[in-house]
Scaffold this motif. Sequence first.
Motif, PDB file in Angstrom:
ATOM      1  N   MET A   1       0.849  -1.188   0.000  1.00 42.17           N
ATOM      2  CA  MET A   1       0.000   0.000   0.000  1.00 42.17           C
ATOM      3  C   MET A   1       0.887   1.240   0.000  1.00 42.17           C
ATOM      4  O   MET A   1       1.696   1.431   0.917  1.00 42.17           O
ATOM      5  CB  MET A   1      -0.924  -0.012   1.226  1.00 42.17           C
ATOM      6  N   LYS A   2       0.782   2.036  -1.039  1.00 39.97           N
ATOM      7  CA  LYS A   2       1.543   3.276  -1.132  1.00 39.97           C
ATOM      8  C   LYS A   2       3.041   3.013  -1.002  1.00 39.97           C
ATOM      9  O   LYS A   2       3.741   3.636  -0.221  1.00 39.97           O
ATOM     10  CB  LYS A   2       1.064   4.279  -0.090  1.00 39.97           C
ATOM     11  N   GLU A   3       3.510   2.009  -1.767  1.00 36.96           N
ATOM     12  CA  GLU A   3       4.928   1.655  -1.898  1.00 36.96           C
ATOM     13  C   GLU A   3       5.501   0.881  -0.720  1.00 36.96           C
ATOM     14  O   GLU A   3       6.680   0.559  -0.697  1.00 36.96           O
ATOM     15  CB  GLU A   3       5.786   2.912  -2.115  1.00 36.96           C
ATOM     16  N   LEU A   4       4.711   0.557   0.271  1.00 34.09           N
ATOM     17  CA  LEU A   4       5.213  -0.156   1.441  1.00 34.09           C
ATOM     18  C   LEU A   4       4.337  -1.355   1.746  1.00 34.09           C
ATOM     19  O   LEU A   4       3.107  -1.289   1.550  1.00 34.09           O
ATOM     20  CB  LEU A   4       5.249   0.767   2.663  1.00 34.09           C
ATOM     21  N   TYR A   5       4.971  -2.444   2.214  1.00 32.01           N
ATOM     22  CA  TYR A   5       4.192  -3.553   2.726  1.00 32.01           C
ATOM     23  C   TYR A   5       3.735  -3.197   4.139  1.00 32.01           C
ATOM     24  O   TYR A   5       4.550  -2.938   5.026  1.00 32.01           O
ATOM     25  CB  TYR A   5       5.009  -4.850   2.752  1.00 32.01           C
ATOM     26  N   ILE A   6       2.451  -3.147   4.327  1.00 30.48           N
ATOM     27  CA  ILE A   6       1.864  -2.713   5.589  1.00 30.48           C
ATOM     28  C   ILE A   6       0.948  -3.807   6.116  1.00 30.48           C
ATOM     29  O   ILE A   6       0.198  -4.420   5.344  1.00 30.48           O
ATOM     30  CB  ILE A   6       1.068  -1.399   5.404  1.00 30.48           C
ATOM     31  N   GLU A   7       1.020  -4.055   7.403  1.00 28.37           N
ATOM     32  CA  GLU A   7       0.102  -5.010   8.007  1.00 28.37           C
ATOM     33  C   GLU A   7      -1.163  -4.282   8.433  1.00 28.37           C
ATOM     34  O   GLU A   7      -1.127  -3.367   9.264  1.00 28.37           O
ATOM     35  CB  GLU A   7       0.717  -5.709   9.210  1.00 28.37           C
ATOM     36  N   LEU A   8      -2.259  -4.681   7.831  1.00 28.55           N
ATOM     37  CA  LEU A   8      -3.559  -4.178   8.264  1.00 28.55           C
ATOM     38  C   LEU A   8      -4.009  -5.048   9.430  1.00 28.55           C
ATOM     39  O   LEU A   8      -4.412  -6.188   9.244  1.00 28.55           O
ATOM     40  CB  LEU A   8      -4.575  -4.236   7.113  1.00 28.55           C
ATOM     41  N   VAL A   9      -3.896  -4.515  10.620  1.00 37.13           N
ATOM     42  CA  VAL A   9      -4.273  -5.282  11.801  1.00 37.13           C
ATOM     43  C   VAL A   9      -5.754  -5.611  11.761  1.00 37.13           C
ATOM     44  O   VAL A   9      -6.191  -6.668  12.230  1.00 37.13           O
ATOM     45  CB  VAL A   9      -3.919  -4.496  13.074  1.00 37.13           C
ATOM     46  N   ARG A  10      -6.513  -4.724  11.199  1.00 37.51           N
ATOM     47  CA  ARG A  10      -7.930  -4.982  10.942  1.00 37.51           C
ATOM     48  C   ARG A  10      -8.236  -4.555   9.509  1.00 37.51           C
ATOM     49  O   ARG A  10      -7.730  -3.543   9.036  1.00 37.51           O
ATOM     50  CB  ARG A  10      -8.819  -4.224  11.922  1.00 37.51           C
ATOM     51  N   ILE A  11      -9.073  -5.308   8.824  1.00 35.34           N
ATOM     52  CA  ILE A  11      -9.386  -5.044   7.420  1.00 35.34           C
ATOM     53  C   ILE A  11     -10.755  -4.389   7.322  1.00 35.34           C
ATOM     54  O   ILE A  11     -11.770  -4.996   7.672  1.00 35.34           O
ATOM     55  CB  ILE A  11      -9.379  -6.333   6.584  1.00 35.34           C
ATOM     56  N   GLN A  12     -10.786  -3.159   6.869  1.00 38.65           N
ATOM     57  CA  GLN A  12     -12.071  -2.498   6.657  1.00 38.65           C
ATOM     58  C   GLN A  12     -12.833  -3.187   5.530  1.00 38.65           C
ATOM     59  O   GLN A  12     -12.242  -3.582   4.519  1.00 38.65           O
ATOM     60  CB  GLN A  12     -11.871  -1.027   6.313  1.00 38.65           C
ATOM     61  N   THR A  13     -14.119  -3.295   5.688  1.00 38.38           N
ATOM     62  CA  THR A  13     -14.939  -3.920   4.649  1.00 38.38           C
ATOM     63  C   THR A  13     -14.998  -3.070   3.385  1.00 38.38           C
ATOM     64  O   THR A  13     -15.407  -3.557   2.330  1.00 38.38           O
ATOM     65  CB  THR A  13     -16.361  -4.171   5.164  1.00 38.38           C
ATOM     66  N   ALA A  14     -14.590  -1.805   3.478  1.00 42.64           N
ATOM     67  CA  ALA A  14     -14.603  -0.914   2.322  1.00 42.64           C
ATOM     68  C   ALA A  14     -13.255  -0.875   1.602  1.00 42.64           C
ATOM     69  O   ALA A  14     -13.115  -0.183   0.596  1.00 42.64           O
ATOM     70  CB  ALA A  14     -14.996   0.500   2.751  1.00 42.64           C
ATOM     71  N   PHE A  15     -12.272  -1.626   2.104  1.00 45.57           N
ATOM     72  CA  PHE A  15     -10.934  -1.586   1.521  1.00 45.57           C
ATOM     73  C   PHE A  15     -10.880  -2.464   0.277  1.00 45.57           C
ATOM     74  O   PHE A  15     -11.244  -3.646   0.315  1.00 45.57           O
ATOM     75  CB  PHE A  15      -9.912  -2.063   2.553  1.00 45.57           C
ATOM     76  N   THR A  16     -10.401  -1.898  -0.831  1.00 48.57           N
ATOM     77  CA  THR A  16     -10.315  -2.644  -2.089  1.00 48.57           C
ATOM     78  C   THR A  16      -8.989  -2.349  -2.777  1.00 48.57           C
ATOM     79  O   THR A  16      -8.550  -1.196  -2.830  1.00 48.57           O
ATOM     80  CB  THR A  16     -11.461  -2.272  -3.044  1.00 48.57           C
ATOM     81  N   THR A  17      -8.368  -3.369  -3.326  1.00 45.89           N
ATOM     82  CA  THR A  17      -7.114  -3.174  -4.045  1.00 45.89           C
ATOM     83  C   THR A  17      -6.882  -4.308  -5.036  1.00 45.89           C
ATOM     84  O   THR A  17      -7.317  -5.447  -4.815  1.00 45.89           O
ATOM     85  CB  THR A  17      -5.924  -3.081  -3.063  1.00 45.89           C
ATOM     86  N   ILE A  18      -6.200  -3.990  -6.129  1.00 48.91           N
ATOM     87  CA  ILE A  18      -5.781  -4.968  -7.135  1.00 48.91           C
ATOM     88  C   ILE A  18      -4.283  -4.816  -7.327  1.00 48.91           C
ATOM     89  O   ILE A  18      -3.790  -3.714  -7.600  1.00 48.91           O
ATOM     90  CB  ILE A  18      -6.502  -4.755  -8.481  1.00 48.91           C
ATOM     91  N   ASP A  19      -3.535  -5.928  -7.203  1.00 45.89           N
ATOM     92  CA  ASP A  19      -2.086  -5.897  -7.379  1.00 45.89           C
ATOM     93  C   ASP A  19      -1.666  -7.037  -8.300  1.00 45.89           C
ATOM     94  O   ASP A  19      -1.700  -8.207  -7.916  1.00 45.89           O
ATOM     95  CB  ASP A  19      -1.390  -6.007  -6.023  1.00 45.89           C
ATOM     96  N   PHE A  20      -1.268  -6.674  -9.527  1.00 40.33           N
ATOM     97  CA  PHE A  20      -0.794  -7.638 -10.519  1.00 40.33           C
ATOM     98  C   PHE A  20       0.680  -7.397 -10.843  1.00 40.33           C
ATOM     99  O   PHE A  20       1.183  -7.850 -11.859  1.00 40.33           O
ATOM    100  CB  PHE A  20      -1.603  -7.508 -11.812  1.00 40.33           C
ATOM    101  N   SER A  21       1.385  -6.722  -9.986  1.00 37.75           N
ATOM    102  CA  SER A  21       2.751  -6.296 -10.277  1.00 37.75           C
ATOM    103  C   SER A  21       3.727  -7.469 -10.320  1.00 37.75           C
ATOM    104  O   SER A  21       3.464  -8.552  -9.806  1.00 37.75           O
ATOM    105  CB  SER A  21       3.208  -5.275  -9.229  1.00 37.75           C
ATOM    106  N   ASN A  22       4.878  -7.211 -10.957  1.00 36.87           N
ATOM    107  CA  ASN A  22       5.969  -8.183 -11.033  1.00 36.87           C
ATOM    108  C   ASN A  22       5.537  -9.529 -11.612  1.00 36.87           C
ATOM    109  O   ASN A  22       5.717 -10.586 -11.022  1.00 36.87           O
ATOM    110  CB  ASN A  22       6.592  -8.391  -9.646  1.00 36.87           C
ATOM    111  N   ASN A  23       4.945  -9.453 -12.781  1.00 41.34           N
ATOM    112  CA  ASN A  23       4.630 -10.624 -13.590  1.00 41.34           C
ATOM    113  C   ASN A  23       5.106 -10.345 -15.011  1.00 41.34           C
ATOM    114  O   ASN A  23       5.991  -9.508 -15.205  1.00 41.34           O
ATOM    115  CB  ASN A  23       3.131 -10.928 -13.543  1.00 41.34           C
ATOM    116  N   SER A  24       4.551 -11.021 -15.986  1.00 42.36           N
ATOM    117  CA  SER A  24       4.929 -10.789 -17.386  1.00 42.36           C
ATOM    118  C   SER A  24       3.700 -10.528 -18.246  1.00 42.36           C
ATOM    119  O   SER A  24       3.641 -10.960 -19.409  1.00 42.36           O
ATOM    120  CB  SER A  24       5.721 -11.997 -17.930  1.00 42.36           C
ATOM    121  N   PHE A  25       2.707  -9.853 -17.678  1.00 43.87           N
ATOM    122  CA  PHE A  25       1.515  -9.520 -18.452  1.00 43.87           C
ATOM    123  C   PHE A  25       1.899  -8.573 -19.590  1.00 43.87           C
ATOM    124  O   PHE A  25       2.773  -7.708 -19.441  1.00 43.87           O
ATOM    125  CB  PHE A  25       0.466  -8.859 -17.567  1.00 43.87           C
TER     126      PHE A  25
END
Length: 436
Positions: free
Chosen positions: A224-248
């Motif tokens: 999240m925002k260039e850093l690996y962050i531990e979400l101690v609790r996950i908001q039900t409104a939190f959404t993200t897509i990460d397809f980085s570091n592949n060969s698409f």
Amino acid sequence: MGMDSLYFLDLSDNLLQGPFPNQSFLSMRYLFVSNNKLTGEIPSLICNSNHLEVLDLSHNNLSGMIPKCLVHSNVLSVLDLRINSLHSIPTTFSKGNHFRNINLNGNQLDAPLPRSLANCRNLEVLDLGSNKINRTFPYWLEGLLYLQVLVIRSNKFQGRIGNPKTKFPFPNLRILDISNNEFDGPLPRKYFKYLKAMTNVNEGKVALKYMGETYYQDSLNVMMKELYIELVRIQTAFTTIDFSNNSFRGEMPKIIGRQKSLKGLNFSHNNLTGFIPLSFGNLHNLEWLDFSFNKLTGEIPRQLADLPWLEVLKLSHNQLTGFIPSGKQFNTFDNDSYIGNLGLCGFSLSRMCNSHEAKKPQPLTSQKEDNLEPENGFGWQAVSMSYGCGVLFGTLMGYLIFKIGKPKWIVRTVKLEQHIMLRRLKKNAQRHGGKK
């Protein structure tokens, strides 16, 4: 009081060492022994607890196999074994189980993902990141109606992500992280089409809600925002897509612009080409956007400057050209957001634009390919009609200049209506005919 009478036991965050106690917990329903230094295998005696609902042994040094009896349980809801050294996962998750959260992140799992995971019909969170799991994308999970979090990053998955096998795949998925694998081929447009939970936006003010249960809060490591962050609790409104570091490769589907709930989108370190879709300007909840280290061309859509919450933008090391949009959030981004694009210029770079670059319009190809849907009946047909009218108008103007030889009034036509021009044309034609 012996262990057999305990209902709830929390020994987390201590200095416990050595093997896990080889003891039964007959009445235990909630067992937390995370963040210790336990070693060895998980004893099979733990399965004698027929009432165990939550088992959290995360952040230890446990090794060996995950006991089969755990995945055969019809009572267990949460199985949290992340950050250990477990190397094998049982292949037979029983039908009718009640698993809601399975977290095996950060182990040494190296076998193919068991298809029996599709029996976990109540599953909401599946985190298998940072292991050695191989094979292709686990499409058999797309029918899990309640799955909200799917993390398989940093494994050895490979190949293309083809068309969905079910009619409405992943209807409630909100967090999808398949980064750091060996996927290739085009981005899976048809999957993006059906991510309904990322499309729906609740515009009203709602109270914050978190995923989890009374005694167990779901947590997650996320980029999240260039850093690996531990979400101690996950908001039900939190959404993200990460397809980085592949060969698409290929173009980014413009249909992603419908995922208006998205807070993060990361396609960095792939081989993507083409333009940045204008439809991405519809992602009004976006907070970070990373398309760096690809082969994207064209201009940066000015629509991105209207994203009100955008805090991190990474477009570096592409082949983008033209003027960098200014205003609002774009005024906060520095050189790092754009370096490696030799054709870019603007306020945020040391290279300023000359007058030709600053006035250069966005390529028509980029604009045309980005219309998600024709609106109000206006599409390329109307553009063609306008073009045809323009050609006819120009032909008539040329005819009059050549035939009549009185071009003075033509200068004034820029301020006259078209019907006035046609009226003069008719009048002059009649006069010309009368001289014969």
